[in-house]
Design an enzyme around this catalytic site. Structure first.
Site, short mmCIF file in Angstrom:
data_model
loop_
_atom_site.label_atom_id
_atom_site.label_comp_id
_atom_site.label_asym_id
_atom_site.label_seq_id
_atom_site.Cartn_x
_atom_site.Cartn_y
_atom_site.Cartn_z
N GLY A 46 9.71 -5.40 3.14
CA GLY A 46 8.44 -6.11 2.91
C GLY A 46 7.85 -5.66 1.60
N GLN A 51 0.98 -4.23 -4.23
CA GLN A 51 1.82 -3.08 -4.58
C GLN A 51 2.41 -3.18 -5.98
OE1 GLN A 51 3.99 -3.47 -0.57
NE2 GLN A 51 4.22 -1.31 -1.06
N CYS A 92 6.57 3.21 3.55
CA CYS A 92 5.94 2.32 2.56
C CYS A 92 6.55 2.59 1.19
CB CYS A 92 4.44 2.58 2.52
SG CYS A 92 3.55 1.50 1.38
N LEU A 93 6.89 1.55 0.48
CA LEU A 93 7.48 1.72 -0.85
C LEU A 93 6.49 2.36 -1.83
CD1 LEU A 93 9.41 -1.65 -1.08
CD2 LEU A 93 10.30 0.60 -0.45
N HIS A 134 1.48 -4.53 8.38
CA HIS A 134 1.51 -3.51 7.31
C HIS A 134 1.24 -4.16 5.95
CE1 HIS A 134 3.35 0.17 5.30
NE2 HIS A 134 3.42 -0.73 4.34
N GLU A 135 1.91 -5.31 5.71
CA GLU A 135 1.74 -5.97 4.41
C GLU A 135 0.34 -6.58 4.28
OE1 GLU A 135 5.46 -4.64 3.76
OE2 GLU A 135 3.83 -5.17 2.40
N HIS A 138 -2.07 -4.14 3.10
CA HIS A 138 -2.03 -3.94 1.64
C HIS A 138 -2.97 -4.92 0.94
CE1 HIS A 138 0.91 -0.82 0.85
NE2 HIS A 138 1.82 -1.40 1.59
O1 K2U Z 1 4.88 -2.23 2.27
C1 K2U Z 1 5.95 -1.73 2.01
O2 K2U Z 1 6.06 -0.76 1.27
C2 K2U Z 1 7.17 -2.29 2.66
C3 K2U Z 1 7.63 -1.48 3.84
C4 K2U Z 1 7.57 -2.44 4.99
C5 K2U Z 1 7.54 -1.81 6.33
C6 K2U Z 1 6.59 -0.89 6.65
C7 K2U Z 1 6.56 -0.35 7.93
C8 K2U Z 1 7.46 -0.74 8.87
C9 K2U Z 1 8.41 -1.67 8.53
C10 K2U Z 1 8.44 -2.20 7.27
C11 K2U Z 1 8.96 -0.92 3.38
O3 K2U Z 1 9.97 -1.80 3.66
S1 K2U Z 1 9.23 0.70 3.92
C12 K2U Z 1 10.87 0.95 4.03
C13 K2U Z 1 11.41 0.52 5.36
C14 K2U Z 1 12.61 -0.11 5.39
C15 K2U Z 1 13.14 -0.48 6.61
C16 K2U Z 1 12.46 -0.24 7.80
C17 K2U Z 1 11.26 0.40 7.76
C18 K2U Z 1 10.71 0.79 6.53
ZN ZN Z 2 3.57 -0.53 2.30
#
Ligand code: K2U
Ligand code: ZN
Length: 170
Positions: A46, A51, A92-93, A134-135, A138
């Site tokens: 996501g 971001q 979170c990235l 989560h997104e 943001h």
């Molecule tokens: O917002 C972001 O940084 C994207 C996250 C999305 C996410 C957050 C929490 C739970 C699931 C997804 C990134 O993808 S974090 C990396 C990641 C990758 C696979 C599964 C979980 C988290």
């Molecule tokens: Zn995030």
């Protein structure tokens, strides 16, 4: 397409409130393409426009195993959320290397616009529900570490600031 810079917590720009998208043009389509390239390269499932320092209500996600099912949500809003909550280990990235449990509604319904400005609705549970919420946080200027205790959050902030200093030193 281009790789975009992902802001790292505790960058204050991550707390800006995104504005609604009103123009559905080729510039928007290019931003979506660049965000998708950036997300897949990270890798992540996501990414919110906040971001990448673009403060418009736009998020993308792809929870497929094959990374070929991109979903675009513009001006998203949650229309219903279950009473039932679930805790999920989130990352979170913008906060690399940090994962911790966050409690959220287990199921949600959301309405949004697609890249052409057409309205649609989704019912989400599981990873889609977690990632979408989560997104959407943001876009409201909220990073998942804000759900953690002040002690944990301060430790994460200190760690991220040290990493930022080390990165700058080279
Ligand atoms: O917002 C972001 O940084 C994207 C996250 C999305 C996410 C957050 C929490 C739970 C699931 C997804 C990134 O993808 S974090 C990396 C990641 C990758 C696979 C599964 C979980 C988290
Ligand atoms: Zn995030």
């Amino acid at each position: 397409m281009s790789l975009l810079n992902i802001l790292r917590y505790p960058d204050v720009r991550l707390h800006k409130i995104a504005k609604p998208v009103t123009v559905f043009d080729t510039r928007l389509k290019k931003l979506i393409a660049d965000m998708a390239e950036t997300m897949y390269d990270a890798p992540g499932i996501g990414l919110a426009a906040s971001q990448v320092d673009v403060h418009q209500q736009l998020l993308i996600l792809d929870i497929s195993e094959t990374n070929d099912q991109l979903q675009v949500f513009i001006n998203p809003e949650i229309t219903w959320a279950s009473e039932e909550k679930k805790i999920y280990d989130e990352g979170c990235l913008s906060v690399p290397g940090v994962y911790d449990g966050v409690e959220r509604p287990a199921r949600i319904k959301a309405r949004a616009l697609d890249a052409d400005g057409k309205s649609f609705e989704v019912e989400a549970e599981g990873l889609l529900a977690v990632c979408l919420q989560h997104e959407m946080d943001h876009l409201k200027g909220k990073v998942f570490v804000e759900y953690l205790s002040p002690l944990k959050r301060n430790r994460i902030k200190t760690k991220m600031l040290k990493e930022e200093r080390d990165l700058k030193r080279g």
